[in-house]
Scaffold this motif. Sequence first.
Motif, short mmCIF file in Angstrom:
data_model
loop_
_atom_site.label_atom_id
_atom_site.label_comp_id
_atom_site.label_asym_id
_atom_site.label_seq_id
_atom_site.Cartn_x
_atom_site.Cartn_y
_atom_site.Cartn_z
N LYS A 32 0.86 -1.17 0.00
CA LYS A 32 0.00 0.00 0.00
C LYS A 32 0.90 1.22 0.00
N GLU A 33 0.71 2.08 -0.94
CA GLU A 33 1.60 3.23 -1.12
C GLU A 33 1.66 4.09 0.15
N GLY A 34 2.87 4.41 0.57
CA GLY A 34 3.05 5.34 1.69
C GLY A 34 2.74 4.78 3.05
N SER A 35 3.02 3.49 3.29
CA SER A 35 2.69 2.87 4.57
C SER A 35 3.39 3.55 5.74
N VAL A 36 4.69 3.75 5.60
CA VAL A 36 5.45 4.36 6.69
C VAL A 36 4.93 5.75 6.99
N ASP A 37 4.67 6.52 5.95
CA ASP A 37 4.16 7.87 6.14
C ASP A 37 2.80 7.85 6.82
N SER A 38 1.95 6.90 6.46
CA SER A 38 0.62 6.80 7.08
C SER A 38 0.73 6.50 8.57
N ILE A 39 1.57 5.54 8.92
CA ILE A 39 1.74 5.20 10.33
C ILE A 39 2.28 6.40 11.10
N TYR A 40 3.27 7.05 10.52
CA TYR A 40 3.89 8.22 11.15
C TYR A 40 2.86 9.32 11.42
N ARG A 41 2.07 9.66 10.41
CA ARG A 41 1.09 10.74 10.56
C ARG A 41 0.02 10.39 11.60
N ILE A 42 -0.43 9.13 11.59
CA ILE A 42 -1.45 8.72 12.56
C ILE A 42 -0.90 8.76 13.98
N LEU A 43 0.32 8.27 14.16
CA LEU A 43 0.94 8.30 15.49
C LEU A 43 1.02 9.73 16.03
N LEU A 44 1.42 10.66 15.17
CA LEU A 44 1.56 12.05 15.62
C LEU A 44 0.21 12.68 15.95
N SER A 45 -0.86 12.15 15.36
CA SER A 45 -2.19 12.69 15.65
C SER A 45 -2.75 12.19 16.98
N LEU A 46 -2.11 11.17 17.54
CA LEU A 46 -2.61 10.55 18.77
C LEU A 46 -1.99 11.23 19.98
N SER A 47 -2.37 12.47 20.22
CA SER A 47 -1.85 13.22 21.35
C SER A 47 -2.24 12.53 22.66
N PRO A 48 -1.31 12.48 23.63
CA PRO A 48 -1.65 11.86 24.92
C PRO A 48 -2.89 12.47 25.57
N LYS A 49 -3.16 13.74 25.29
CA LYS A 49 -4.32 14.39 25.88
C LYS A 49 -5.62 13.85 25.30
N ARG A 50 -5.52 13.14 24.15
CA ARG A 50 -6.73 12.63 23.49
C ARG A 50 -6.90 11.13 23.67
N PHE A 51 -6.00 10.50 24.43
CA PHE A 51 -6.14 9.07 24.67
C PHE A 51 -7.44 8.81 25.43
N LYS A 52 -8.23 7.88 24.93
CA LYS A 52 -9.51 7.55 25.56
C LYS A 52 -9.55 6.07 25.91
N PRO A 53 -10.29 5.72 26.95
CA PRO A 53 -10.40 4.30 27.32
C PRO A 53 -11.02 3.49 26.18
N LYS A 54 -10.63 2.23 26.10
CA LYS A 54 -11.19 1.35 25.08
C LYS A 54 -12.60 0.91 25.47
N HIS A 55 -13.38 0.65 24.44
CA HIS A 55 -14.70 0.03 24.63
C HIS A 55 -14.82 -1.12 23.65
N PHE A 56 -15.47 -2.18 24.09
CA PHE A 56 -15.66 -3.34 23.20
C PHE A 56 -16.66 -2.99 22.12
N PHE A 57 -16.28 -3.24 20.89
CA PHE A 57 -17.14 -2.93 19.75
C PHE A 57 -17.90 -4.19 19.34
N ASP A 58 -19.22 -4.16 19.52
CA ASP A 58 -20.04 -5.30 19.15
C ASP A 58 -20.47 -5.21 17.69
N ILE A 59 -20.28 -6.30 16.98
CA ILE A 59 -20.73 -6.36 15.59
C ILE A 59 -22.20 -6.74 15.58
N ASP A 60 -22.96 -6.09 14.72
CA ASP A 60 -24.39 -6.41 14.56
C ASP A 60 -24.52 -7.65 13.68
N PHE A 61 -24.63 -8.80 14.31
CA PHE A 61 -24.74 -10.04 13.56
C PHE A 61 -26.13 -10.19 12.92
#
Length: 393
Positions: free
Chosen positions: A364-393
């Motif tokens: 996939k074109e630009g994989s390293v750049d994509s990971i890099y940009r996403i990581l930088l967008s994840l500011s510690p101030k925006r970290f949120k607790p996880k929630h279980f995502f239920d799929i609608d079967f």
Amino acid sequence: MTICVVTGTRAEYGILSELMKRLKDTDGVCLQIIATNMHLSPRYGMTVEEIEKDGFDVDVRIPLPLDDDSSRGTVKAMSVAMDGFANAFASLNPDMILILGDRYEMLAAASAAAIFGIPVAHLHGGEITEGAYDDFIRHAITKLSTYHFTATEEYRQRVIQMGEEPERVFNVGSAAVDAISRFKPMSKEALAQSLGVKLADGFIVVTFHPVTMHPGEAVGQTDALLEALDETVIAGKKENEVCVIFTMPNSDAEGRAVAEMTEKWCAVSHGRALAVKSLGRVRYYSALAHAAAVVGNSSSGLIEAPSLGIPTLNIGDRQKGRSRGNTVFECTPQKEDICAALRHILSPEVREYCQTSGINPYHKEGSVDSIYRILLSLSPKRFKPKHFFDIDF
């Protein structure tokens, strides 16, 4: 943001190294590195030196006991790793842990991070390798992780299927494949000089790991492979002209037996086979670029080799369930099947097909750049607790 990268093997560091360089050179990012397991073992090439040679500072080293590669010894190594990560995280206090893959030391890192409340960003989740206990370790790491960078859309959907929130799961492709697209290999002559050997035309690269979900079969499978290589690749070749480059197996259960058999076989090959503890990223990718094929049961044969236009012979069940392109060929770990498959993939027709018609599902074109940009967008101030995502079967 302080991002702590945990690395335990040469292969995973090779995939992460370009991303690590980007993070290291970014204002506002503090890159920390924890090296463990095979990086700190002379038996596996002491590859922590490669990390330092690339200009990185290793903040913490967590050596593991690797003399006992039984199941008991592996679990004991995991306990040492857990203790080491507890001390490391308490000292480093990172905002995020970045890990890749499915090895037992990464499970220890992710488990410790979860107790510390440190978000984990995980690369290469959602994949399936039914022949190794890495398979369920990988899925366990997924549940311990907060953010997920998958290599295909199929894998992204599988991570979501395990209850991870879609907005935290990113299909970025493989960072290794992305790096290969910009990689300039050493010349064959320079590679041979670096290895101190003469390389034959049409040499192959072989990596064979024990199939950990089939305990007790490693010796028999390795013996079948070596006999097949004797019959189809080594026989009739000039002495002191390497036509098989073996890279050594990981520190898995029964890995030592595989390594010892491989080293003895190479030692009596009259210079036609070479066993290398660690080629390093540059020499490994250069070897693949000049090789006629890659053989064995390493994930590299499925993920990276297709982008270099060479066929892969995937032997046995270790990678069973993992997506593969049309340049990957399969056989059982039986001598006769390996011989027939080797003759097939080394035929001019197959080699030409792989060079002209190969498809790599991990590109996939630009994989390293994509990971890099996403990581930088994840500011510690925006970290949120996880929630279980239920799929609608």
